[in-house]
Scaffold this motif. Structure first.
Motif, PDB file in Angstrom:
ATOM      1  N   ASP A   8      -7.295 -20.189  31.205  1.00 28.53           N
ATOM      2  CA  ASP A   8      -7.526 -19.358  32.400  1.00 28.53           C
ATOM      3  C   ASP A   8      -6.833 -18.003  32.333  1.00 28.53           C
ATOM      4  OD1 ASP A   8      -9.190 -21.235  33.681  1.00 28.53           O
ATOM      5  OD2 ASP A   8      -7.448 -22.328  34.441  1.00 28.53           O
ATOM      6  N   ILE A   9      -6.351 -17.619  31.169  1.00 28.87           N
ATOM      7  CA  ILE A   9      -5.733 -16.308  30.968  1.00 28.87           C
ATOM      8  C   ILE A   9      -6.702 -15.422  30.194  1.00 28.87           C
ATOM      9  CG2 ILE A   9      -3.804 -15.057  29.911  1.00 28.87           C
ATOM     10  CD1 ILE A   9      -2.200 -17.695  30.092  1.00 28.87           C
ATOM     11  N   ASN A  10      -6.953 -14.228  30.694  1.00 30.69           N
ATOM     12  CA  ASN A  10      -7.817 -13.282  30.002  1.00 30.69           C
ATOM     13  C   ASN A  10      -7.004 -12.479  28.995  1.00 30.69           C
ATOM     14  OD1 ASN A  10     -10.431 -13.652  31.352  1.00 30.69           O
ATOM     15  ND2 ASN A  10      -9.357 -12.927  33.176  1.00 30.69           N
ATOM     16  N   ILE A  11      -7.359 -12.615  27.729  1.00 34.21           N
ATOM     17  CA  ILE A  11      -6.692 -11.888  26.652  1.00 34.21           C
ATOM     18  C   ILE A  11      -7.640 -10.818  26.129  1.00 34.21           C
ATOM     19  CG2 ILE A  11      -5.685 -12.039  24.349  1.00 34.21           C
ATOM     20  CD1 ILE A  11      -4.868 -14.890  24.990  1.00 34.21           C
ATOM     21  N   PHE A  12      -7.195  -9.570  26.197  1.00 32.32           N
ATOM     22  CA  PHE A  12      -8.021  -8.460  25.727  1.00 32.32           C
ATOM     23  C   PHE A  12      -8.004  -8.388  24.203  1.00 32.32           C
ATOM     24  CE2 PHE A  12      -8.059  -4.125  24.036  1.00 32.32           C
ATOM     25  CZ  PHE A  12      -9.307  -3.697  24.453  1.00 32.32           C
ATOM     26  N   TYR A  13      -9.185  -8.127  23.634  1.00 34.45           N
ATOM     27  CA  TYR A  13      -9.268  -7.880  22.201  1.00 34.45           C
ATOM     28  C   TYR A  13     -10.401  -6.905  21.921  1.00 34.45           C
ATOM     29  CZ  TYR A  13     -13.412 -10.881  21.795  1.00 34.45           C
ATOM     30  OH  TYR A  13     -14.682 -11.402  21.919  1.00 34.45           O
ATOM     31  N   GLU A  14     -10.336  -6.299  20.761  1.00 36.09           N
ATOM     32  CA  GLU A  14     -11.383  -5.381  20.314  1.00 36.09           C
ATOM     33  C   GLU A  14     -11.494  -5.484  18.804  1.00 36.09           C
ATOM     34  OE1 GLU A  14     -12.608  -0.627  20.621  1.00 36.09           O
ATOM     35  OE2 GLU A  14     -10.605  -1.290  21.195  1.00 36.09           O
ATOM     36  N   ILE A  26      -0.859  -6.679  15.507  1.00 37.96           N
ATOM     37  CA  ILE A  26      -0.057  -7.300  16.563  1.00 37.96           C
ATOM     38  C   ILE A  26       1.071  -6.354  16.965  1.00 37.96           C
ATOM     39  CG2 ILE A  26       1.311  -9.308  17.223  1.00 37.96           C
ATOM     40  CD1 ILE A  26      -0.200 -10.921  15.157  1.00 37.96           C
ATOM     41  N   HIS A  27       1.124  -6.039  18.242  1.00 34.26           N
ATOM     42  CA  HIS A  27       2.103  -5.079  18.753  1.00 34.26           C
ATOM     43  C   HIS A  27       3.427  -5.768  19.100  1.00 34.26           C
ATOM     44  CE1 HIS A  27       1.808  -6.405  22.967  1.00 34.26           C
ATOM     45  NE2 HIS A  27       0.506  -6.535  22.759  1.00 34.26           N
ATOM     46  N   GLY A  28       4.388  -4.948  19.495  1.00 36.00           N
ATOM     47  CA  GLY A  28       5.716  -5.451  19.791  1.00 36.00           C
ATOM     48  C   GLY A  28       6.049  -5.489  21.273  1.00 36.00           C
ATOM     49  N   LEU A  29       7.323  -5.665  21.567  1.00 36.96           N
ATOM     50  CA  LEU A  29       7.833  -5.795  22.929  1.00 36.96           C
ATOM     51  C   LEU A  29       7.522  -4.543  23.750  1.00 36.96           C
ATOM     52  CD1 LEU A  29       9.680  -7.426  24.921  1.00 36.96           C
ATOM     53  CD2 LEU A  29      11.599  -6.106  23.988  1.00 36.96           C
ATOM     54  N   GLY A  30       6.915  -4.734  24.917  1.00 36.93           N
ATOM     55  CA  GLY A  30       6.629  -3.636  25.818  1.00 36.93           C
ATOM     56  C   GLY A  30       5.473  -2.755  25.395  1.00 36.93           C
ATOM     57  N   SER A  31       4.830  -3.088  24.303  1.00 35.83           N
ATOM     58  CA  SER A  31       3.787  -2.233  23.741  1.00 35.83           C
ATOM     59  C   SER A  31       2.407  -2.808  24.047  1.00 35.83           C
ATOM     60  CB  SER A  31       4.015  -2.080  22.236  1.00 35.83           C
ATOM     61  OG  SER A  31       3.165  -1.109  21.691  1.00 35.83           O
ATOM     62  N   SER A  32       1.414  -2.363  23.320  1.00 34.14           N
ATOM     63  CA  SER A  32       0.049  -2.868  23.448  1.00 34.14           C
ATOM     64  C   SER A  32      -0.706  -2.512  22.177  1.00 34.14           C
ATOM     65  CB  SER A  32      -0.658  -2.247  24.666  1.00 34.14           C
ATOM     66  OG  SER A  32      -0.997  -0.898  24.404  1.00 34.14           O
ATOM     67  N   SER A  33      -1.948  -2.934  22.105  1.00 36.49           N
ATOM     68  CA  SER A  33      -2.744  -2.636  20.914  1.00 36.49           C
ATOM     69  C   SER A  33      -2.997  -1.135  20.748  1.00 36.49           C
ATOM     70  CB  SER A  33      -4.079  -3.387  20.969  1.00 36.49           C
ATOM     71  OG  SER A  33      -4.818  -3.034  22.127  1.00 36.49           O
ATOM     72  N   LYS A  34      -2.736  -0.348  21.787  1.00 36.35           N
ATOM     73  CA  LYS A  34      -2.895   1.105  21.696  1.00 36.35           C
ATOM     74  C   LYS A  34      -2.030   1.694  20.583  1.00 36.35           C
ATOM     75  CE  LYS A  34      -3.951   1.988  26.590  1.00 36.35           C
ATOM     76  NZ  LYS A  34      -5.199   2.745  26.410  1.00 36.35           N
ATOM     77  N   VAL A  35      -0.936   1.011  20.247  1.00 36.53           N
ATOM     78  CA  VAL A  35      -0.027   1.536  19.221  1.00 36.53           C
ATOM     79  C   VAL A  35      -0.749   1.754  17.888  1.00 36.53           C
ATOM     80  CG1 VAL A  35       0.812  -0.695  18.365  1.00 36.53           C
ATOM     81  CG2 VAL A  35       2.311   1.271  18.284  1.00 36.53           C
ATOM     82  N   ILE A  54      -5.328  -6.826  19.476  1.00 36.31           N
ATOM     83  CA  ILE A  54      -5.035  -7.833  20.501  1.00 36.31           C
ATOM     84  C   ILE A  54      -3.952  -7.309  21.430  1.00 36.31           C
ATOM     85  CG2 ILE A  54      -4.260 -10.194  20.964  1.00 36.31           C
ATOM     86  CD1 ILE A  54      -5.038 -10.910  18.079  1.00 36.31           C
ATOM     87  N   ASP A  55      -4.178  -7.433  22.740  1.00 29.21           N
ATOM     88  CA  ASP A  55      -3.098  -7.252  23.702  1.00 29.21           C
ATOM     89  C   ASP A  55      -2.518  -8.633  23.984  1.00 29.21           C
ATOM     90  OD1 ASP A  55      -3.427  -4.524  23.943  1.00 29.21           O
ATOM     91  OD2 ASP A  55      -4.563  -4.618  25.819  1.00 29.21           O
ATOM     92  N   LEU A  56      -1.268  -8.845  23.602  1.00 33.23           N
ATOM     93  CA  LEU A  56      -0.629 -10.133  23.849  1.00 33.23           C
ATOM     94  C   LEU A  56      -0.616 -10.450  25.341  1.00 33.23           C
ATOM     95  CD1 LEU A  56       2.407  -9.662  21.433  1.00 33.23           C
ATOM     96  CD2 LEU A  56       0.378 -11.084  21.019  1.00 33.23           C
ATOM     97  N   VAL A  57      -0.496 -11.722  25.669  1.00 32.82           N
ATOM     98  CA  VAL A  57      -0.417 -12.121  27.074  1.00 32.82           C
ATOM     99  C   VAL A  57       0.729 -11.358  27.740  1.00 32.82           C
ATOM    100  CG1 VAL A  57      -0.098 -14.027  28.694  1.00 32.82           C
ATOM    101  CG2 VAL A  57      -1.291 -14.426  26.522  1.00 32.82           C
TER     102      VAL A  57
END
Length: 257
Positions: A8-14, A26-35, A54-57
């Motif tokens: 039931d969790i939506n995980i963004f991916y591209e 895979i991004h790090g702490l406080g980050s997102s796939s934008k990196v 991937i944007d981690l949960v």
């Protein structure tokens, strides 16, 4: 925007690129796939890989549920479920900071051809930001610590992604990262991974991590990105991606097109 439903969790991916090989980012702490957004500017990657962002949960465009435990193993399980959903049987991985530990758990559970670890946490000594957040305490961090942190990062590219998460996610991720580095013997498990490995430092951090000499003694390929620190992917993207292109071009992992 694409989302994968995990408990039931939506995980963004591209997925971008037309290559036959898969590359998971895979991004790090406080980050997102934008990196990793600059990777699409390089024909080497778009021709040779299908890049999975991937944007981690808890991060980026993914859901940020309070009921998720934000352990790194749980993040890895969520990624593995997405990987299975997409029909990926083998892959290459680039991972940064906290993402390096998550990637390591993934490597232990599927075929990974190469693992490019960008200042991923290997020992408790590597936990700088995460330890500082953990030591503040959850209540204090939620009350004002997160706002203070964002103000300190306001001038960095990292800031945009940081504003897409929240204090609860940051604290729980930091707590779990510190605990994993205390108890999971990350460094030795990294050495033992049965995959091609390269470890990347920002030039300003060379010699500052106790594990660096040990990695060299164990024959791990080490590179550094000039004019950069921990956030080398965004601080010097040209040298970062050129370093990876050189690594693949000189290896026997696969033949570049």
């Amino acid at each position: 925007m694409s989302f994968f439903k995990y408990n039931d969790i939506n995980i963004f991916y591209e997925v971008t690129g037309n290559g036959g090989e898969c590359m998971i980012l895979i991004h790090g702490l406080g980050s997102s796939s934008k990196v990793y957004s600059n990777i699409t500017k390089y024909d080497f990657f778009t021709k040779n890989f299908k890049c999975l962002f991937i944007d981690l949960v808890g991060y980026g465009n993914s859901d940020k549920p309070m009921e998720f435990d934000y352990s790194l193993k749980s993040q890895a399980v969520a990624c593995l479920q997405l990987i299975e959903y997409l029909g990926i049987n083998s892959t290459h991985i680039i991972a940064h900071s906290m993402g390096g530990v998550i990637a390591q758990y993934i490597c232990e559970n599927m075929k990974v051809k190469s693992f490019i670890n960008c200042e991923g946490n290997l020992t408790l000594d590597d936990c700088k930001l995460s330890a500082s957040i953990y030591n503040v305490g959850g209540e204090a961090f939620r009350r004002g610590g997160f706002k203070f942190l964002k103000n300190n990062y306001r001038e960095l590219p990292f800031y945009e992604s940081l504003c897409m998460t929240n204090a609860y996610v940051m604290y729980e991720s930091s707590r779990n990262l510190v605990e994993a580095c205390k108890t999971d013997n990350i460094l030795e498990r990294y050495i033992k991974l049965d995959t091609e490995k390269m470890y990347i430092y920002g030039e300003r951090n060379l010699g500052k991590r106790r594990s660096q000499e040990y990695l060299q003694d164990k024959g791990i390929v080490i590179k550094y990105i000039k004019d950069s620190g921990h956030n080398m992917i965004e601080e010097n993207p040209y040298d970062f991606y050129e370093t990876i292109i050189e690594y693949f071009s000189n290896s026997n992992i696969f033949k570049p097109l």
